[in-house]
Scaffold this motif. Sequence first.
Motif, PDB file in Angstrom:
ATOM      1  N   LEU A   1       4.681  -3.367 -10.139  1.00  0.00           N
ATOM      2  CA  LEU A   1       5.324  -2.143  -9.659  1.00  0.00           C
ATOM      3  C   LEU A   1       6.627  -1.893 -10.405  1.00  0.00           C
ATOM      4  O   LEU A   1       6.981  -0.747 -10.697  1.00  0.00           O
TER       5      LEU A   1
ATOM      6  N   ASP B   1      -6.849  -2.518  -7.130  1.00  0.00           N
ATOM      7  CA  ASP B   1      -5.937  -3.007  -8.165  1.00  0.00           C
ATOM      8  C   ASP B   1      -4.899  -3.952  -7.570  1.00  0.00           C
ATOM      9  O   ASP B   1      -4.531  -4.958  -8.185  1.00  0.00           O
TER      10      ASP B   1
ATOM     11  N   ARG C   1       0.848  -1.196   0.000  1.00  0.00           N
ATOM     12  CA  ARG C   1       0.000   0.000   0.000  1.00  0.00           C
ATOM     13  C   ARG C   1       0.881   1.243   0.000  1.00  0.00           C
ATOM     14  O   ARG C   1       2.045   1.208   0.311  1.00  0.00           O
ATOM     15  N   ASN C   2       0.290   2.370  -0.394  1.00  0.00           N
ATOM     16  CA  ASN C   2       1.019   3.645  -0.487  1.00  0.00           C
ATOM     17  C   ASN C   2       2.133   3.592  -1.525  1.00  0.00           C
ATOM     18  O   ASN C   2       3.170   4.244  -1.385  1.00  0.00           O
ATOM     19  N   LYS C   3       1.938   2.784  -2.563  1.00  0.00           N
ATOM     20  CA  LYS C   3       2.904   2.699  -3.661  1.00  0.00           C
ATOM     21  C   LYS C   3       2.336   3.338  -4.933  1.00  0.00           C
ATOM     22  O   LYS C   3       2.878   3.154  -6.012  1.00  0.00           O
ATOM     23  N   GLY C   4       1.238   4.076  -4.779  1.00  0.00           N
ATOM     24  CA  GLY C   4       0.650   4.727  -5.938  1.00  0.00           C
ATOM     25  C   GLY C   4      -0.307   3.854  -6.715  1.00  0.00           C
ATOM     26  O   GLY C   4      -0.708   4.202  -7.829  1.00  0.00           O
ATOM     27  N   VAL C   5      -0.680   2.694  -6.151  1.00  0.00           N
ATOM     28  CA  VAL C   5      -1.617   1.787  -6.810  1.00  0.00           C
ATOM     29  C   VAL C   5      -2.837   1.607  -5.913  1.00  0.00           C
ATOM     30  O   VAL C   5      -2.688   1.396  -4.698  1.00  0.00           O
ATOM     31  N   GLU C   6      -4.025   1.705  -6.495  1.00  0.00           N
ATOM     32  CA  GLU C   6      -5.253   1.565  -5.714  1.00  0.00           C
ATOM     33  C   GLU C   6      -5.331   0.183  -5.064  1.00  0.00           C
ATOM     34  O   GLU C   6      -4.863  -0.815  -5.634  1.00  0.00           O
ATOM     35  N   TYR C   7      -5.967   0.144  -3.876  1.00  0.00           N
ATOM     36  CA  TYR C   7      -6.063  -1.113  -3.135  1.00  0.00           C
ATOM     37  C   TYR C   7      -6.779  -2.179  -3.956  1.00  0.00           C
ATOM     38  O   TYR C   7      -6.368  -3.346  -3.966  1.00  0.00           O
TER      39      TYR C   7
ATOM     40  N   GLY D   1       4.378   0.268 -12.625  1.00  0.00           N
ATOM     41  CA  GLY D   1       3.983   1.203 -11.580  1.00  0.00           C
ATOM     42  C   GLY D   1       4.887   2.403 -11.415  1.00  0.00           C
ATOM     43  O   GLY D   1       4.551   3.346 -10.711  1.00  0.00           O
ATOM     44  N   TYR D   2       6.055   2.406 -11.989  1.00  0.00           N
ATOM     45  CA  TYR D   2       6.993   3.499 -11.809  1.00  0.00           C
ATOM     46  C   TYR D   2       7.470   4.034 -13.157  1.00  0.00           C
ATOM     47  O   TYR D   2       7.248   3.430 -14.198  1.00  0.00           O
TER      48      TYR D   2
END
Length: 238
Positions: A89, A49, A41-47, A93-94
Amino acid sequence: MIEQEELLSLIKSAQNGDEAAKTRILTENSPLIKSVIRRFRNKGVEYEDLYQLGSIGFLKAIKNFAPEFGVKFSTYAVPMIAGEVKRFLRDDGYIKVSRSTKSLAAKIAYFTQSYKNEHQASPKVDEIAAAFGIDAQEVVFALDSLKFPISIYDKTDDEHSQSLSEKLASDESSEENLDKIILKDTIDKLDEREKKIIILRYFRDKTQSEVARVLNVSQVQVSRLESKILDKMKSELS
C-alpha cells in the motif's frame, strides 16, 4: 488445527524445502491470514490480491521463524502478514511521492510545530522557505504532499533519524500489542451470544449474575457457557 509440536516440525520441514509441509501450514492458517488482511479492505486493492500479499508475508514468516524467538508462530506471523500488505500500500497502492519530498515535508512539519511552540503562530511560506533555503514554490509542493499518505514507518534522510512509529510513546510492548490482535481475532470467531458473554464478563467487568439478567438465563447457565467458551478460545489460541 495443528498441534504446536507438529507445527514446529512442519515449519522445520518447510524450511528444508518440503513444499507439502509449507502448503499444509499455509492452508491450516488461512483464517489467520484472512483475519489480518480484513483490516486493509476498502483500500483500493482487491481482496484476492490482499490475500496473496498476506500469503507472501506468511511464507516469509515460515522461512524466518525459529523456536528460539520465544513466541508462538502465529504471534510472529501477524506482523509479517500485515507488513507485506502495508509495504504494498505504501509503495504501490497509492500515488507516489518522492522520498526527498517526503523527507522535506517531514522536516517542514517539525519546523512548523517548533515555530508554533515558540511564537504561538504558524510560520508563513516565505519564512519556511528562508529557513530551509528553498523557493516558496518548493515549500507549497512539499506541504501539498502531506495530503498524500506518508507512512509512520518512513524516515527522513537525517543521520540517526527515527520514523514516527519509533518516536510514538507506548506503554505496551510489541508482543503485548500482537497478543491483543490475536485475542481480538479469536473473539471475532465466536458467535454473537458467546462474544457478548466474554465482552460483558472481561471487558465490562460484569458478574455472572449480571450477565445472566442481560441474557435472561440462569447464573448457572452463564457459568457453564463461560467455561465452554474459554475452553474454545484456549484451543484456538494454542
